[in-house]
Design a protein around this motif. Structure first.
Motif, PDB file in Angstrom:
ATOM      1  N   SER A 137       0.112  61.795  71.896  1.00 30.94           N
ATOM      2  CA  SER A 137       0.927  60.712  72.445  1.00 30.94           C
ATOM      3  C   SER A 137       0.248  59.356  72.284  1.00 30.94           C
ATOM      4  N   ALA A 138      -1.039  59.338  71.958  1.00 26.82           N
ATOM      5  CA  ALA A 138      -1.755  58.075  71.782  1.00 26.82           C
ATOM      6  C   ALA A 138      -1.298  57.406  70.487  1.00 26.82           C
ATOM      7  N   ARG A 139      -0.845  56.181  70.587  1.00 29.21           N
ATOM      8  CA  ARG A 139      -0.306  55.460  69.415  1.00 29.21           C
ATOM      9  C   ARG A 139      -1.403  55.134  68.414  1.00 29.21           C
ATOM     10  N   ASN A 140      -2.579  54.791  68.904  1.00 27.01           N
ATOM     11  CA  ASN A 140      -3.666  54.362  68.029  1.00 27.01           C
ATOM     12  C   ASN A 140      -4.630  55.506  67.748  1.00 27.01           C
ATOM     13  N   GLN A 141      -4.801  55.805  66.472  1.00 29.64           N
ATOM     14  CA  GLN A 141      -5.717  56.849  66.026  1.00 29.64           C
ATOM     15  C   GLN A 141      -6.620  56.232  64.960  1.00 29.64           C
ATOM     16  N   LEU A 142      -7.841  55.922  65.337  1.00 34.05           N
ATOM     17  CA  LEU A 142      -8.761  55.207  64.452  1.00 34.05           C
ATOM     18  C   LEU A 142      -9.863  56.142  63.973  1.00 34.05           C
ATOM     19  N   ALA A 143      -9.937  56.360  62.670  1.00 36.74           N
ATOM     20  CA  ALA A 143     -10.937  57.264  62.110  1.00 36.74           C
ATOM     21  C   ALA A 143     -12.187  56.487  61.705  1.00 36.74           C
ATOM     22  N   GLY A 144     -13.342  57.112  61.877  1.00 33.33           N
ATOM     23  CA  GLY A 144     -14.594  56.470  61.494  1.00 33.33           C
ATOM     24  C   GLY A 144     -15.752  57.433  61.561  1.00 33.33           C
ATOM     25  N   LYS A 145     -16.961  56.895  61.556  1.00 39.99           N
ATOM     26  CA  LYS A 145     -18.175  57.701  61.650  1.00 39.99           C
ATOM     27  C   LYS A 145     -19.004  57.244  62.848  1.00 39.99           C
ATOM     28  N   VAL A 146     -19.626  58.201  63.495  1.00 35.97           N
ATOM     29  CA  VAL A 146     -20.483  57.881  64.630  1.00 35.97           C
ATOM     30  C   VAL A 146     -21.717  57.140  64.108  1.00 35.97           C
ATOM     31  N   THR A 147     -21.935  55.937  64.613  1.00 37.42           N
ATOM     32  CA  THR A 147     -23.079  55.132  64.187  1.00 37.42           C
ATOM     33  C   THR A 147     -24.213  55.136  65.208  1.00 37.42           C
ATOM     34  N   LYS A 148     -23.882  55.514  66.453  1.00 40.11           N
ATOM     35  CA  LYS A 148     -24.928  55.510  67.480  1.00 40.11           C
ATOM     36  C   LYS A 148     -24.484  56.356  68.673  1.00 40.11           C
ATOM     37  N   VAL A 149     -25.414  57.115  69.215  1.00 44.56           N
ATOM     38  CA  VAL A 149     -25.176  57.890  70.433  1.00 44.56           C
ATOM     39  C   VAL A 149     -26.257  57.495  71.435  1.00 44.56           C
ATOM     40  N   THR A 150     -25.847  56.906  72.567  1.00 42.09           N
ATOM     41  CA  THR A 150     -26.788  56.466  73.594  1.00 42.09           C
ATOM     42  C   THR A 150     -26.602  57.349  74.822  1.00 42.09           C
ATOM     43  N   ARG A 151     -27.622  58.104  75.166  1.00 43.39           N
ATOM     44  CA  ARG A 151     -27.529  59.026  76.303  1.00 43.39           C
ATOM     45  C   ARG A 151     -27.824  58.272  77.603  1.00 43.39           C
ATOM     46  N   GLY A 152     -26.943  58.452  78.583  1.00 41.11           N
ATOM     47  CA  GLY A 152     -27.123  57.811  79.874  1.00 41.11           C
ATOM     48  C   GLY A 152     -27.460  58.820  80.948  1.00 41.11           C
ATOM     49  N   ALA A 153     -27.514  58.358  82.180  1.00 39.73           N
ATOM     50  CA  ALA A 153     -27.865  59.238  83.293  1.00 39.73           C
ATOM     51  C   ALA A 153     -26.776  60.279  83.547  1.00 39.73           C
ATOM     52  N   VAL A 154     -25.506  59.877  83.377  1.00 38.30           N
ATOM     53  CA  VAL A 154     -24.390  60.783  83.627  1.00 38.30           C
ATOM     54  C   VAL A 154     -23.544  60.974  82.376  1.00 38.30           C
ATOM     55  N   ASN A 155     -23.203  59.858  81.738  1.00 36.94           N
ATOM     56  CA  ASN A 155     -22.351  59.887  80.550  1.00 36.94           C
ATOM     57  C   ASN A 155     -23.100  59.382  79.321  1.00 36.94           C
ATOM     58  N   ASP A 156     -22.503  59.601  78.172  1.00 31.91           N
ATOM     59  CA  ASP A 156     -23.048  59.102  76.913  1.00 31.91           C
ATOM     60  C   ASP A 156     -22.148  58.009  76.365  1.00 31.91           C
ATOM     61  N   GLU A 157     -22.758  57.098  75.625  1.00 32.70           N
ATOM     62  CA  GLU A 157     -22.009  56.029  74.979  1.00 32.70           C
ATOM     63  C   GLU A 157     -21.971  56.329  73.479  1.00 32.70           C
ATOM     64  N   ILE A 158     -20.760  56.469  72.948  1.00 34.68           N
ATOM     65  CA  ILE A 158     -20.572  56.805  71.538  1.00 34.68           C
ATOM     66  C   ILE A 158     -20.053  55.585  70.796  1.00 34.68           C
ATOM     67  N   GLU A 159     -20.765  55.179  69.767  1.00 37.12           N
ATOM     68  CA  GLU A 159     -20.341  54.045  68.946  1.00 37.12           C
ATOM     69  C   GLU A 159     -19.778  54.574  67.633  1.00 37.12           C
ATOM     70  N   LEU A 160     -18.536  54.183  67.338  1.00 41.35           N
ATOM     71  CA  LEU A 160     -17.846  54.655  66.149  1.00 41.35           C
ATOM     72  C   LEU A 160     -17.644  53.495  65.180  1.00 41.35           C
ATOM     73  N   GLY A 161     -18.149  53.631  63.965  1.00 44.94           N
ATOM     74  CA  GLY A 161     -17.981  52.596  62.957  1.00 44.94           C
ATOM     75  C   GLY A 161     -16.648  52.742  62.246  1.00 44.94           C
ATOM     76  N   LEU A 162     -15.849  51.677  62.210  1.00 47.60           N
ATOM     77  CA  LEU A 162     -14.542  51.688  61.561  1.00 47.60           C
ATOM     78  C   LEU A 162     -14.666  51.240  60.110  1.00 47.60           C
ATOM     79  N   PRO A 163     -13.680  51.565  59.261  1.00 42.85           N
ATOM     80  CA  PRO A 163     -13.773  51.241  57.832  1.00 42.85           C
ATOM     81  C   PRO A 163     -14.069  49.778  57.521  1.00 42.85           C
ATOM     82  N   GLY A 164     -13.546  48.830  58.298  1.00 40.59           N
ATOM     83  CA  GLY A 164     -13.753  47.417  57.999  1.00 40.59           C
ATOM     84  C   GLY A 164     -15.069  46.849  58.468  1.00 40.59           C
ATOM     85  N   GLY A 165     -15.905  47.672  59.125  1.00 39.17           N
ATOM     86  CA  GLY A 165     -17.204  47.193  59.572  1.00 39.17           C
ATOM     87  C   GLY A 165     -17.304  46.955  61.062  1.00 39.17           C
TER      88      GLY A 165
END
Length: 274
Positions: A137-165
Motif C-alpha cells: 500500500s506504500a506509494r513510494n518504493q525506493l530501491a538502493g544499497k545500504v551505505t551505512k549501518v549504525t548500531r544504537g542502544a535500542v534501534n539501528d540506523e540504516i542509511e540507504l544510497g539512492l541511484p542519484g547519490g
C-alpha cells in the motif's frame, strides 16, 4: 512491518530445466525412467538396474509396466522366469527411445547454456522482477544499497544510497537488521507512504526530520481536498507526497519548481527481496 529474508548470501542464479516425454496427457518418462532403461540395457536385469539407479525393485517394475503401456508397444521384455528370474532385454523401440531422449537432452542443455549466457546481469534482473511483482500500500518504493549501518542502544540506523547519490535513513530494530541481513553493500528498498512525505521550498532550513530529498516537481494533481505532488530526484527516482490543496497553494507548487521532500526516519520501512 518489515519484509524478511535469509541473512546468508545467495548462490549465483542459473537457468535450469528438465526434459519429459509425454504420450497424450500421460508422462512417458523423464531422466529417471530413461536412466532406468539404460541401466536395464547395460545389466540385462531389472534387479541390478534398480539397484544401480537407487530405485526399489517394485518401483522399477512399476515404471517398466507404465512405460510399456504408455508407449503402446513393449519396451522391456523378459525371458523365461518372469519377475523372479530370467534375462531382461530392451526392444529396438526402447533403444531408439534412449538415443532420442539423450539427443534431445543434449540440445536442451545447449539451449539453457545459450539462454543463460544471453541474459546479462541475470541475478540483478531477477531481483528487479521480484521488486516489480511486490504489492504494497506504500506509494513510494525506493530501491538502493545500504551505505551505512549504525548500531544504537535500542534501534539501528540504516542509511540507504539512492541511484542519484542522495541517501535516505531509516530507524529499525536490531532484530530487523539481523533478520533482513542488512549490511553495507546489500540491496534493499525503502517503503514510504505518500501521506508521510512533507514538502517544503528548497532552502537551507534546519529541521529535525533526518531525510530531506531535493528534486524538481514533475506534476501537481489536485483533488477535492488533497493534492498529489510528484517530485523527480536525480537518478530517475520519483517520490510522491499527498498534501492539502491549501498547502500546495501556500507553497505555490508548480511543475518545474525546486522542492524538498521531508521524511522522518521513523516513517521509513526497509525491505529486501526474499
Amino acid at each position: 512491518m518489515n519484509t524478511t529474508a535469509p541473512s546468508k548470501a545467495r548462490d549465483p542464479l542459473e537457468l535450469g530445466g528438465a526434459v519429459w516425454l509425454r504420450s497424450g496427457t500421460e508422462t512417458l518418462g523423464g531422466a529417471a525412467r530413461i536412466t532406468l532403461l539404460a541401466a536395464i540395457r547395460d545389466s540385462g536385469s531389472i534387479t541390478a538396474a534398480a539397484k544401480a539407479v537407487g530405485m526399489s525393485y517394485k518401483a522399477a517394475w512399476d515404471a517398466v509396466d507404465a512405460m510399456n503401456n504408455l508407449a503402446g508397444e513393449p519396451l522391456v521384455t523378459t525371458a523365461a522366469g518372469g519377475r523372479g528370474g530370467g534375462g531382461t532385454t530392451l526392444t529396438p523401440a526402447a533403444l531408439r527411445l534412449i538415443d532420442t531422449y539423450r539427443a534431445i537432452e543434449r540440445e536442451h542443455r545447449k539451449f539453457l547454456e545459450r539462454a543463460g549466457a544471453a541474459i546479462e546481469g541475470f541475478a540483478r534482473d531477477w531481483q528487479l522482477i521480484g521488486r516489480l511483482g511486490m504489492k504494497t500500500s506504500a506509494r513510494n518504493q525506493l530501491a538502493g544499497k545500504v551505505t551505512k549501518v549504525t548500531r544504537g542502544a535500542v534501534n539501528d540506523e540504516i542509511e540507504l544510497g539512492l541511484p542519484g547519490g542522495q541517501t535516505i535513513v531509516a530507524v529499525v530494530t536490531h532484530e530487523s537488521t539481523q533478520s533482513l541481513g542488512l549490511k553495507e553493500g546489500s540491496e534493499a528498498f525503502a517503503l514510504i507512504k505518500a501521506s508521510w512525505v512533507m514538502l517544503m521550498e528548497d532552502t537551507n532550513a534546519k529541521l529535525s526530520a533526518r531525510n530531506q530529498l531535493r528534486g524538481t516537481i514533475a506534476s501537481v494533481t489536485k483533488g477535492a481536498v488533497n493534492a498529489e505532488v510528484s517530485l523527480s530526484l536525480d537518478g530517475g527516482t520519483t517520490i510522491t507526497a499527498i498534501i492539502t490543496n491549501q498547502s500546495a497553494d501556500t507553497l505555490g507548487l508548480a511543475q518545474g519548481q525546486k522542492a524538498v521532500a521531508v521524511i522522518k526516519a521513523s516513517s521509513v520501512i526497509i525491505g529486501v527481496n526474499d
